[in-house]
Design a protein around this motif. Structure first.
Motif, short mmCIF file in Angstrom:
data_model
loop_
_atom_site.label_atom_id
_atom_site.label_comp_id
_atom_site.label_asym_id
_atom_site.label_seq_id
_atom_site.Cartn_x
_atom_site.Cartn_y
_atom_site.Cartn_z
N ALA A 1 -4.60 21.09 36.64
CA ALA A 1 -4.90 22.12 37.64
C ALA A 1 -4.37 23.47 37.21
CB ALA A 1 -4.31 21.71 38.99
N ASP A 2 -3.21 23.50 36.54
CA ASP A 2 -2.63 24.77 36.12
C ASP A 2 -3.48 25.48 35.08
OD1 ASP A 2 -0.39 24.73 37.78
OD2 ASP A 2 0.73 23.46 36.40
N ALA A 3 -4.17 24.71 34.22
CA ALA A 3 -5.06 25.34 33.25
C ALA A 3 -6.21 26.04 33.96
CB ALA A 3 -5.60 24.29 32.28
N TYR A 4 -6.75 25.39 34.98
CA TYR A 4 -7.81 26.03 35.76
C TYR A 4 -7.27 27.27 36.49
CZ TYR A 4 -11.30 22.39 35.06
OH TYR A 4 -12.24 21.54 34.53
N PHE A 5 -6.02 27.18 36.95
CA PHE A 5 -5.44 28.33 37.64
C PHE A 5 -5.34 29.53 36.70
CE2 PHE A 5 -1.73 30.88 38.91
CZ PHE A 5 -2.19 31.32 40.15
N ILE A 6 -4.86 29.30 35.48
CA ILE A 6 -4.74 30.39 34.51
C ILE A 6 -6.12 30.95 34.16
CG2 ILE A 6 -4.03 31.00 32.17
CD1 ILE A 6 -1.82 28.86 32.44
N LEU A 7 -7.12 30.08 34.01
CA LEU A 7 -8.47 30.55 33.74
C LEU A 7 -8.97 31.44 34.88
CD1 LEU A 7 -10.10 27.33 32.24
CD2 LEU A 7 -9.82 29.53 31.07
N GLY A 8 -8.59 31.09 36.11
CA GLY A 8 -8.96 31.93 37.24
C GLY A 8 -8.32 33.31 37.16
N ILE A 9 -7.05 33.35 36.81
CA ILE A 9 -6.34 34.63 36.69
C ILE A 9 -6.98 35.48 35.58
CG2 ILE A 9 -4.16 35.71 36.02
CD1 ILE A 9 -3.99 34.60 38.77
N VAL A 10 -7.26 34.85 34.44
CA VAL A 10 -7.87 35.57 33.32
C VAL A 10 -9.24 36.11 33.72
CG1 VAL A 10 -8.86 35.26 31.03
CG2 VAL A 10 -6.58 34.36 31.52
N SER A 11 -10.03 35.29 34.40
CA SER A 11 -11.36 35.72 34.83
C SER A 11 -11.27 36.90 35.78
CB SER A 11 -12.10 34.55 35.49
OG SER A 11 -12.32 33.50 34.58
N GLU A 12 -10.32 36.85 36.72
CA GLU A 12 -10.17 37.96 37.67
C GLU A 12 -9.80 39.24 36.93
OE1 GLU A 12 -8.08 38.64 41.96
OE2 GLU A 12 -6.81 37.99 40.30
N CYS A 13 -8.92 39.15 35.96
CA CYS A 13 -8.52 40.33 35.21
C CYS A 13 -9.69 40.93 34.42
CB CYS A 13 -7.38 39.98 34.25
SG CYS A 13 -5.80 39.71 35.07
N GLN A 14 -10.66 40.10 34.09
CA GLN A 14 -11.84 40.59 33.36
C GLN A 14 -12.96 41.01 34.30
OE1 GLN A 14 -11.76 36.90 30.81
NE2 GLN A 14 -12.28 38.37 29.21
N GLY A 15 -12.66 41.01 35.60
CA GLY A 15 -13.66 41.42 36.57
C GLY A 15 -14.68 40.36 36.91
N GLN A 16 -14.45 39.11 36.48
CA GLN A 16 -15.39 38.01 36.73
C GLN A 16 -14.93 37.25 37.97
OE1 GLN A 16 -15.14 35.89 33.03
NE2 GLN A 16 -15.99 37.60 31.84
N VAL A 17 -15.16 37.87 39.13
CA VAL A 17 -14.60 37.35 40.37
C VAL A 17 -15.20 36.00 40.73
CG1 VAL A 17 -14.32 37.80 42.84
CG2 VAL A 17 -14.13 39.67 41.20
N ALA A 18 -16.51 35.84 40.55
CA ALA A 18 -17.15 34.56 40.90
C ALA A 18 -16.59 33.43 40.04
CB ALA A 18 -18.66 34.67 40.72
N ALA A 19 -16.41 33.70 38.74
CA ALA A 19 -15.85 32.68 37.86
C ALA A 19 -14.41 32.35 38.25
CB ALA A 19 -15.90 33.15 36.41
N ALA A 20 -13.63 33.39 38.62
CA ALA A 20 -12.25 33.16 39.05
C ALA A 20 -12.21 32.25 40.26
CB ALA A 20 -11.58 34.50 39.37
N ALA A 21 -13.05 32.53 41.25
CA ALA A 21 -13.08 31.69 42.45
C ALA A 21 -13.46 30.26 42.11
CB ALA A 21 -14.08 32.28 43.45
N ASP A 22 -14.40 30.10 41.20
CA ASP A 22 -14.82 28.74 40.80
C ASP A 22 -13.66 27.98 40.16
OD1 ASP A 22 -16.89 26.67 40.24
OD2 ASP A 22 -16.39 27.18 38.16
N TYR A 23 -12.94 28.66 39.26
CA TYR A 23 -11.81 27.99 38.60
C TYR A 23 -10.73 27.63 39.61
CZ TYR A 23 -13.51 29.02 33.87
OH TYR A 23 -14.23 29.04 32.71
#
Length: 408
Positions: free
Chosen positions: A334-356
């Motif tokens: 779960a923590d890997a998905y959490f980090i992917l969400g943070i990275v996606s948000e920082c890149q402006g990929q909000v939909a991907a962040a929410a999915d992760y």
């Protein structure tokens, strides 16, 4: 320079383009202006302050989250019992229209704490809110909950609302100010208690990091910080540690812990991840992943720590690659998905962040930080019902940790 950037630079708030444009249209209508370019050229000084008022929307009421005031009062009484000659200082920032600092003043008065023993400072960015706080006049909406005995004791009906008595108003010093403009050198360690609730959630990562450093400086080494539930994870990454106090989200100063989550990531500057997005997994995969055998804990911790370090250094592609590699061997991380969400948000990929983050909480329903982020995203998108649901789940998990002392 557009209105959004000017407002962010002036306030530190993470204002959306839509909110900035809405406020600008409203303000231009008030002034009778039609040329947006002319308005932007004149946007400075008092006019910038007027526009700021339209994006700063205080929402508070008296004795909101009463457990915090009870915990703060207990702290004051214990401290005065040990050092009766030393006055305590409390800061409420943002103070909105005075609901929080006046609630604290009433709680202290009901506990028999003499006014000279505690000084309460109240600061807010909004000049309108400050004027309301100084006036101490409230409508019926400021009184919520079943126990309103304090209203009979400290207020008088007046002008279609309720006027706070002079004795309580005198216990609070109210002024206009900005957290980022405080004289931290002069105020370092000055406050025994700081209320800073639901402010950092409006900041981007860098501003939240700067705000946490200021709060750390203002708070005495043995003081208490009261924050909003969604702000606890960020504060714990910046020199604070959560306390188990029933009914309150309180923190104390603590040395940074390298095992905690890394500092907030820097906003991406035209950085594009080279890692292809994962295909949408099926429910069957998730059900299997939740019970899949995982590699050794030390190996997982090391991979996650490396991912955080790369992301914090701006290497979003490298961080994502590490997380995907980890998920290939441990699909239940779960923590890997959490980090992917943070990275996606920082890149402006909000939909991907929410999915992760949704994948994260599916695998670990008690992942507090992911729930907080999902609540904030839902609120930003205008889905108040979903945001409230995530908030309630996160609050239950936090309360359970306080009482049980364990993670979900």
């Amino acid at each position: 320079m557009n209105a959004r950037r000017l407002l962010q630079d002036a306030t530190g708030l993470n204002i959306t383009e839509a909110d900035a444009q809405r406020a600008m249209r409203e303000r231009m209508a008030q002034l009778g202006m039609a040329d947006s370019h002319a308005y932007l050229r004149a946007l400075a000084g008092s006019e910038l302050s007027a526009l700021t008022e339209l994006v700063v929307v205080p929402e508070s009421w008296l004795f909101r989250d009463p457990g915090a005031f009870s915990a703060a009062t207990d702290f004051v009484q214990r401290r005065l019992a040990l050092h009766p000659a030393r006055p305590l200082r409390i800061l409420s920032l943002p103070c909105a229209s005075g609901e929080e600092p006046y609630s604290m003043a009433m709680a202290l008065d009901m506990a028999g704490v003499a006014p000279p023993s505690v000084r309460i400072d109240a600061i807010d960015l909004s000049q309108v809110s400050v004027r309301r706080a100084i006036a101490g006049h409230y409508t019926r909406n400021a009184f919520r909950g079943a126990d309103l005995a304090f209203r009979e004791r400290y207020f008088m009906e007046q002008g279609g609302g309720y006027q706070l008595c002079d004795a309580i108003r005198a216990r609070v010093g109210v002024r206009q100010g900005n957290l980022f403009e405080l004289d931290t050198a002069a105020l370092a360690g000055s406050y025994d208690i700081v209320f800073c609730r639901n402010l950092l959630i409006y900041f981007d990562d860098l501003a939240a990091h700067a705000a946490a450093k200021i709060l750390h400086t203002l708070l005495a080494d043995d003081g208490l910080l009261f924050a909003g539930y969604a702000e606890v994870p960020a504060l714990c990454r910046h020199g604070f540690a959560a306390l188990r106090i029933r009914g309150a989200f309180a923190l104390e100063k603590a040395a940074p812990d390298p095992k905690r989550l890394a500092p907030p990531l820097r906003r991406a500057q035209a950085v594009r991840s080279v890692v292809p997005a994962q295909a949408e997994p099926q429910e069957a995969f998730f059900r299997a992943a939740r019970h899949a055998p995982a590699p050794a804990a030390a190996q997982l911790d090391d991979a996650l720590a490396q991912a955080w370090r790369r992301a914090d250094g701006g290497d979003f592609a490298g961080a994502a690659a590490l997380c995907h590699t980890l998920l290939a061997t441990d699909p239940s991380s779960a923590d890997a998905y959490f980090i992917l969400g943070i990275v996606s948000e920082c890149q402006g990929q909000v939909a991907a962040a929410a999915d992760y983050w949704r994948r994260c909480v599916y695998l670990r329903p008690g992942h507090y930080e992911a729930l907080c982020h999902l609540a904030l995203l839902a609120r930003q998108s205008g889905d108040a019902q979903v945001a409230e649901a995530y908030q309630e789940r996160a609050a239950r998990i936090y309360a359970r940790r306080q009482t049980q002392g364990g993670a979900e």
